[in-house]
Enzyme design. Structure first.
Site, PDB file in Angstrom:
ATOM      1  N   ASN A 210     108.791 130.212 -20.187  1.00  0.00           N
ATOM      2  CA  ASN A 210     109.221 130.869 -18.939  1.00  0.00           C
ATOM      3  C   ASN A 210     108.851 132.344 -18.999  1.00  0.00           C
ATOM      4  OD1 ASN A 210     111.513 132.424 -20.121  1.00  0.00           O
ATOM      5  ND2 ASN A 210     112.237 130.364 -20.606  1.00  0.00           N
ATOM      6  N   ASP A 279     115.492 124.538 -21.290  1.00  0.00           N
ATOM      7  CA  ASP A 279     116.512 123.488 -21.280  1.00  0.00           C
ATOM      8  C   ASP A 279     115.975 122.167 -21.822  1.00  0.00           C
ATOM      9  OD1 ASP A 279     118.691 124.929 -20.265  1.00  0.00           O
ATOM     10  OD2 ASP A 279     117.774 124.939 -18.281  1.00  0.00           O
ATOM     11  N   LYS A 289      94.832 117.917 -29.215  1.00  0.00           N
ATOM     12  CA  LYS A 289      94.816 118.330 -27.812  1.00  0.00           C
ATOM     13  C   LYS A 289      94.700 117.091 -26.905  1.00  0.00           C
ATOM     14  CE  LYS A 289      92.200 121.187 -24.635  1.00  0.00           C
ATOM     15  NZ  LYS A 289      90.979 121.961 -24.433  1.00  0.00           N
ATOM     16  N   PRO A 304     119.140 121.555 -27.521  1.00  0.00           N
ATOM     17  CA  PRO A 304     120.537 121.900 -27.834  1.00  0.00           C
ATOM     18  C   PRO A 304     120.942 123.160 -27.082  1.00  0.00           C
ATOM     19  CG  PRO A 304     119.072 122.421 -29.689  1.00  0.00           C
ATOM     20  CD  PRO A 304     118.248 121.685 -28.677  1.00  0.00           C
ATOM     21  N   ILE A 306     122.551 126.347 -27.467  1.00  0.00           N
ATOM     22  CA  ILE A 306     122.923 127.174 -28.630  1.00  0.00           C
ATOM     23  C   ILE A 306     124.248 127.893 -28.386  1.00  0.00           C
ATOM     24  CG2 ILE A 306     122.135 129.043 -30.145  1.00  0.00           C
ATOM     25  CD1 ILE A 306     119.237 128.387 -29.036  1.00  0.00           C
ATOM     26  N   PHE A 322     124.540 135.031 -20.846  1.00  0.00           N
ATOM     27  CA  PHE A 322     123.813 135.616 -19.721  1.00  0.00           C
ATOM     28  C   PHE A 322     123.540 134.501 -18.715  1.00  0.00           C
ATOM     29  CE2 PHE A 322     122.014 139.983 -19.982  1.00  0.00           C
ATOM     30  CZ  PHE A 322     122.746 140.420 -21.073  1.00  0.00           C
TER      31      PHE A 322
HETATM   32  O1  PMT Z   1     113.702 138.841 -21.047  1.00  0.00           O
HETATM   33  P1  PMT Z   1     113.701 139.664 -19.774  1.00  0.00           P
HETATM   34  O2  PMT Z   1     112.375 139.617 -19.045  1.00  0.00           O
HETATM   35  O3  PMT Z   1     114.193 141.066 -19.981  1.00  0.00           O
HETATM   36  O4  PMT Z   1     114.726 138.964 -18.772  1.00  0.00           O
HETATM   37  C1  PMT Z   1     116.074 138.926 -19.100  1.00  0.00           C
HETATM   38  C2  PMT Z   1     116.742 137.617 -18.626  1.00  0.00           C
HETATM   39  C3  PMT Z   1     116.685 137.514 -17.114  1.00  0.00           C
HETATM   40  C4  PMT Z   1     116.043 136.417 -19.272  1.00  0.00           C
HETATM   41  C5  PMT Z   1     118.217 137.695 -19.153  1.00  0.00           C
HETATM   42  O5  PMT Z   1     118.829 138.807 -18.539  1.00  0.00           O
HETATM   43  C6  PMT Z   1     119.003 136.442 -18.813  1.00  0.00           C
HETATM   44  O6  PMT Z   1     119.602 136.331 -17.756  1.00  0.00           O
HETATM   45  N1  PMT Z   1     119.039 135.443 -19.745  1.00  0.00           N
HETATM   46  C7  PMT Z   1     119.695 134.157 -19.551  1.00  0.00           C
HETATM   47  C8  PMT Z   1     118.813 133.228 -18.767  1.00  0.00           C
HETATM   48  C9  PMT Z   1     119.576 132.014 -18.231  1.00  0.00           C
HETATM   49  O7  PMT Z   1     119.909 131.958 -17.116  1.00  0.00           O
HETATM   50  O8  PMT Z   1     119.897 131.164 -19.115  1.00  0.00           O
HETATM   51  P2  PMT Z   1     120.706 129.781 -18.803  1.00  0.00           P
HETATM   52  O9  PMT Z   1     121.416 129.768 -17.528  1.00  0.00           O
HETATM   53  O10 PMT Z   1     119.731 128.727 -19.077  1.00  0.00           O
HETATM   54  O11 PMT Z   1     121.758 129.856 -19.974  1.00  0.00           O
HETATM   55  C10 PMT Z   1     123.018 130.467 -19.892  1.00  0.00           C
HETATM   56  C11 PMT Z   1     123.354 131.007 -21.254  1.00  0.00           C
HETATM   57  O12 PMT Z   1     123.278 129.987 -22.256  1.00  0.00           O
HETATM   58  C12 PMT Z   1     122.421 132.120 -21.740  1.00  0.00           C
HETATM   59  O13 PMT Z   1     123.194 133.036 -22.434  1.00  0.00           O
HETATM   60  C13 PMT Z   1     121.452 131.397 -22.665  1.00  0.00           C
HETATM   61  O14 PMT Z   1     120.948 132.248 -23.680  1.00  0.00           O
HETATM   62  C14 PMT Z   1     122.325 130.294 -23.243  1.00  0.00           C
HETATM   63  N2  PMT Z   1     121.604 129.060 -23.574  1.00  0.00           N
HETATM   64  C15 PMT Z   1     121.035 128.319 -22.578  1.00  0.00           C
HETATM   65  C16 PMT Z   1     120.383 127.135 -22.900  1.00  0.00           C
HETATM   66  C17 PMT Z   1     120.321 126.713 -24.233  1.00  0.00           C
HETATM   67  N3  PMT Z   1     119.713 125.610 -24.565  1.00  0.00           N
HETATM   68  N4  PMT Z   1     120.868 127.479 -25.195  1.00  0.00           N
HETATM   69  C18 PMT Z   1     121.504 128.634 -24.885  1.00  0.00           C
HETATM   70  O15 PMT Z   1     121.999 129.331 -25.779  1.00  0.00           O
END
Ligand code: PMT
Length: 401
Positions: A210, A279, A289, A304, A306, A322
């Site tokens: 991404n 995800d 390839k 997973p 995390i 986040f």
């Molecule tokens: O890297 P930049 O260009 O500066 O951009 C920053 C950002 C927009 C990526 C950052 O600010 C941000 O928002 N990161 C979270 C992205 C997101 O929406 O993740 P999520 O909704 O998939 O996950 C929610 C939370 O679970 C996040 O804290 C993520 O790190 C965590 N997560 C998600 C999926 C997964 N398999 N493991 C995780 O730990």
């Protein structure tokens, strides 16, 4: 960012070849908004002349204890009066020895002795001079006396040798100085941060990823270091310099990120998931390839989570999530906070935060939504640290309600 706006810095330049870097440092300090008074020792003036510093700072340069430009003939008192800090860069072995013993036989050493503000030194010398027992004793004593020592770095030296003793680069000294002025809100906290995207391989040349640049996570790592925390940064594939003082662990896939986090989490008081973790990952990873065909489909399996795994541990660290959303930020971000049982979620719109240098975030905790000012990611990160530190210090035991 004018990060040193309103700060008065006395920049002392002693006689080492690294004095050429002091001119660049003076330029960066001015650019960062500081008011600079440069003080040269006689030896320093042999390497870079006063007119260079005068042109860069737009202010008079000082090097004589008996300078008649000072009305009261007390340059050693007047220059440090009102200064926020005295920074010696480069600081030679000889000057460190003088400081250690409280000698005052020229303007700069007298100024240091007569100061009423913090003293910071950036040593620069040949590796053997640096390693000598006398210099090491002096540096240790200066630490005990409350003097902060920036560097030195290791590497190629002007004398042709390689080793410790090089002065830090001007930009590194600037970063150290900015960090010096930040409040130590996370002293003694061990912070583990994920940042950047993950890359899920399809075959040896293709993969799913991404647009996360890692900038927000790296900014948070830097803000946490500045706040006095011990920081480990698990980074997906990004091209960013490691924030000074943070320990970086590079990973590629979500599975590797999970393993790196699980290895480090026992020693973490705070976990911050900034990474945009994929995800899903392809089922299997083709060794060769995949050849082009008219159409192709990829089976995916969930990665997973995390953050959820860390937050559900029996002795979980203080967890910050986040959420990057393209719409309904408040309800989605708060939904993630509740679902993953997190005391704090940082919500940002994709269009505000992904990839660029700026961000606009809203914090969601048990007390509701707290919008922060839009700004450079480092400024936003520092504001997040302030909120985080407040929650931690409150003990916020009911934060997950
Ligand atoms: O890297 P930049 O260009 O500066 O951009 C920053 C950002 C927009 C990526 C950052 O600010 C941000 O928002 N990161 C979270 C992205 C997101 O929406 O993740 P999520 O909704 O998939 O996950 C929610 C939370 O679970 C996040 O804290 C993520 O790190 C965590 N997560 C998600 C999926 C997964 N398999 N493991 C995780 O730990």
């Amino acid at each position: 960012m004018s990060e040193l706006h309103g700060k008065r810095v006395v920049l002392g330049v002693t006689g080492g070849v690294a004095a050429y870097k002091a001119a660049e440092l003076a330029r960066l300090l001015v650019k960062a908004g500081a008011e600079i008074d440069v003080v040269l020792t006689d030896a320093g003036a042999h390497f870079v002349g006063a007119p260079t510093f005068q042109a860069i700072t737009g202010r008079p340069v000082w090097h004589n204890l008996w300078d008649s430009r000072m009305d009261n003939a007390m340059a050693h008192i007047d220059l440090s009066r009102g200064a926020d800090v005295i920074l010696i860069a480069p600081a030679t072995a000889d000057f460190l020895a003088k400081l250690t013993h409280g000698m005052a036989d020229d303007l700069l050493s007298t100024l240091c002795l007569a100061r009423d503000c913090p003293l910071l030194v950036a040593p620069a010398m040949n590796r053997q001079m640096w390693q000598s027992p006398a210099t090491q004793r002096n540096v240790a004593q200066l630490g005990i006396d409350g003097v902060s020592v920036f560097g030195p770095a290791s590497g190629e030296q002007a004398c042709g040798e390689t080793g410790a003793g090089r002065m830090l680069e001007a930009s590194e000294i600037l970063d150290e100085l900015i960090a010096f002025f930040q409040p130590k809100l996370l002293n003694n906290q061990r912070v583990l941060i994920t940042a950047g995207p993950t890359f899920e391989a399809i075959d040896p040349v293709r993969g799913l990823t991404n647009a996360s640049s890692g900038k927000m996570g790296f900014a948070l790592a830097r803000a946490c270091v500045e706040a006095g925390a011990q920081v480990r940064l698990v980074a997906g594939p990004v091209v960013l310099d490691t924030p000074r003082g943070a320990m970086r662990i590079d990973v590629t896939s979500a599975a590797q990120m999970r393993d790196a986090v699980m290895q480090a989490v026992d020693d973490a008081d705070v976990f911050i998931g900034v990474a945009a973790v994929a995800d899903y990952r392809p089922v299997g990873n083709a060794v060769h390839k995949i050849k082009k065909t008219a159409a192709m489909s990829i089976d995916l399996v969930a990665n997973p989570d995390i953050l959820a795994e860390v937050a559900s541990r029996p002795n979980a660290p203080f967890c910050v999530g986040f959420a990057a959303e393209s719409q309904n930020l408040a309800s989605y971000a708060e939904g993630k906070r509740v679902a993953k049982k997190l005391p704090l979620v940082v919500g940002n719109l994709v269009q505000d935060g992904l990839g660029g240098d700026q961000n606009a975030v809203t914090l969601f905790d048990a007390n509701g939504a707290h919008p922060l000012s839009q700004g450079h990611k480092l400024a936003v990160a520092r504001d997040i640290v302030k909120h985080l530190a407040t929650l931690i210090s409150k003990g916020n035991s009911d934060a997950q309600n």
